[in-house]
Motif scaffolding. Structure first.
Motif, short mmCIF file in Angstrom:
data_model
loop_
_atom_site.label_atom_id
_atom_site.label_comp_id
_atom_site.label_asym_id
_atom_site.label_seq_id
_atom_site.Cartn_x
_atom_site.Cartn_y
_atom_site.Cartn_z
N ALA A 242 0.87 -1.24 0.10
CA ALA A 242 0.04 -0.01 -0.02
C ALA A 242 1.00 1.25 0.19
O ALA A 242 0.65 2.31 -0.76
CB ALA A 242 -1.00 0.09 1.25
N TYR A 312 -7.23 5.62 1.37
CA TYR A 312 -6.86 5.23 0.00
C TYR A 312 -8.65 5.42 -0.50
O TYR A 312 -8.64 5.83 -1.58
CB TYR A 312 -6.65 3.57 -0.13
N GLY A 375 3.35 -3.88 -5.54
CA GLY A 375 2.82 -2.28 -5.31
C GLY A 375 3.22 -1.47 -6.60
O GLY A 375 2.13 -1.15 -7.18
N MET A 404 -5.72 -1.59 -3.82
CA MET A 404 -4.91 -1.49 -2.54
C MET A 404 -6.00 -1.52 -1.61
O MET A 404 -5.70 -2.12 -0.34
CB MET A 404 -4.56 -0.05 -2.76
#
Length: 450
Positions: A242, A312, A375, A404
């Motif tokens: 993340a 997010y 990622g 994510m």
């Protein structure tokens, strides 16, 4: 190379600056996103391709840290720092040659493979030495080094952006910037190589390590057979994924988000954003790991993963309408990213004890390698595919941010599944100070567990 032993009167406070000189240098890796747009323009690369050096570097960091720990312990910090210096600086020099000749594979090999080995060996090089010098403050001592790695981009990001502005963003300018990086970091890391010392003896530090032999003590070999290890591996991997998803593409991401607004983000402002992320990364390593001593490791990882998913979500829904919101949410995510690295050694100690915890930590860092691929791959591959579909701006990242959020939820669940390690995995209890058949004096000499 023999470990350099400190002479009488040597101040232990000279060792943290030696560690910082290495960690602040190798922390440049977090500023890679500054080079992405120039490389894409000069060499005709996609976002996924321009991420390859960084991805490979993180993979090699995790692997070399996991498998090089024994050599570091055997040969000492000066040897390790020297290896890190040679590999990290050589990686930049090879990258400079690759940029000058427009051979991108050489940049990937130099920065990613060779430089990545320097990242891993440099990352672990001062940690055990700092613990030996500061048995009374091990958390503070290792925190200094880990904080330095997180803060390296705070210096490198604006410095790299200034060089690209001065030298030019074409292949020759990029090559010259890589060359300067390699030479300057070699000089700066040399300070650490020359300054570092190991204490003459540290029996007191060892004597205080296991004051509670009844607590859980698990070997590295046995730890990887437990579900707790793999749950924590998953927790670390999801948390790092993340953070690194934003960090690796930070400069082009904030530029894309606000390119269609009345206040687009300039290249220098984007580099400043990368520096801010580095500061949050650095602060999180000290702040959140210290908070975990008060609220517990599981609770603080609940915060990292749960609040991280919320951040997010806010960026995905409202990030393109408010720069302060976008920046604030990104800073919080990066503080959780840094805090996760600094908290996981204590989490491992809680679960597996101090017995071989360093070796267990090394094996757990393979989660960093996996996240270093995962990622950037998610963010870059999705944004490239969205761009091919005709989308632009913040629309490039909506799907990757949703992924994510899902990964952070997976990490949250894994954290909830972590329970104390079953006693069958514990090492045998240490011998009592005396028994009916042993010499009492010898038992006193061996009272401390190995």
């Amino acid at each position: 190379m023999r470990p350099p032993v400190a002479p009488p009167g040597w101040s232990r406070w000279l060792v943290p600056p030696a560690a910082l000189s290495v960690h602040l240098s190798i922390g440049q890796a977090y500023a890679w996103s500054v080079f992405k747009p120039p490389l894409e323009s000069a060499l005709g690369l996609s976002g996924t391709q321009s991420a390859l050096p960084f991805q490979l570097g993180i993979v090699m960091l995790g692997l070399s840290a996991a498998f090089g720990g024994t050599l570091v312990e055997r040969n000492g910090p000066r040897w390790a720092m020297t290896v890190a210096l040679v590999c990290f600086s050589s990686g930049f020099l090879l990258s400079a040659l690759g940029a000058a000749t427009e051979q991108y594979w050489l940049i990937v090999f130099g920065y990613g493979f060779v430089g990545g080995i320097g990242l891993g060996i440099g990352y672990i090089s001062p940690v055990s030495t700092l613990i030996k010098w500061f048995p009374d403050r091990p958390g503070m001592a290792t925190g200094i080094a880990i904080m330095g790695f997180g803060g390296g981009a705070l210096i490198a990001s604006p410095w790299s952006a200034h060089m690209l502005e001065s030298f030019g963003a074409d292949s020759d300018g990029i090559a010259l910037a890589f060359l300067v990086h390699g030479l300057v970091y070699a000089v700066f890391m040399t300070l650490g190589v020359l300054l570092v010392r190991v204490p003459k003896a540290a029996p007191k530090a060892r004597a205080t390590e296991r004051q509670t032999p009844s607590g859980p003590q698990v070997s590295a070999k046995e730890a990887i057979r437990t579900p707790q290890f793999w749950c924590l591996w998953l927790v670390l991997c999801m948390n790092v994924t993340a953070g690194i998803g934003i960090l690796e593409k930070a400069a082009p991401m904030i530029t894309d988000f606000f390119q269609d607004t009345d206040t687009p983000v300039s290249a220098s402002a984007a580099a400043g954003f990368v520096a801010l992320l580095s500061a949050a990364n650095m602060a999180g390593r000290i702040g959140w790991s210290s908070a975990s001593d008060l609220v517990g490791r599981k609770n603080v990882y609940r915060l990292y993963l749960g609040a991280g998913a919320l951040m997010y979500l806010l960026i995905a829904l409202y990030g393109d309408s408010s720069k302060p919101l976008f920046v604030l949410c990104a800073l919080v995510i990066l503080s959780f990213y840094g805090g996760g690295f600094a908290t996981v050694p204590a989490y491992l100690k809680d679960l597996f004890g101090t017995y071989q915890v360093g070796a267990v930590h090394g094996r757990l860092l393979t989660a960093w390698s996996a996240a270093g691929v995962l990622g950037p791959l998610i963010v870059n591959r999705v944004s490239d595919s969205q761009e091919e579909a005709g989308k632009h701006g913040s629309s490039l990242y909506g799907l990757s941010f949703t992924i994510m959020i899902g990964l952070l939820v997976v990490g949250f669940v894994a954290n909830e599944l972590i329970r104390p390690v079953h006693v069958r995995h514990h090492v045998p209890a240490p011998r009592e100070p005396a028994d009916d058949s042993a010499d009492t004096t010898a038992d006193r000499d061996h009272q401390q567990p190995a």
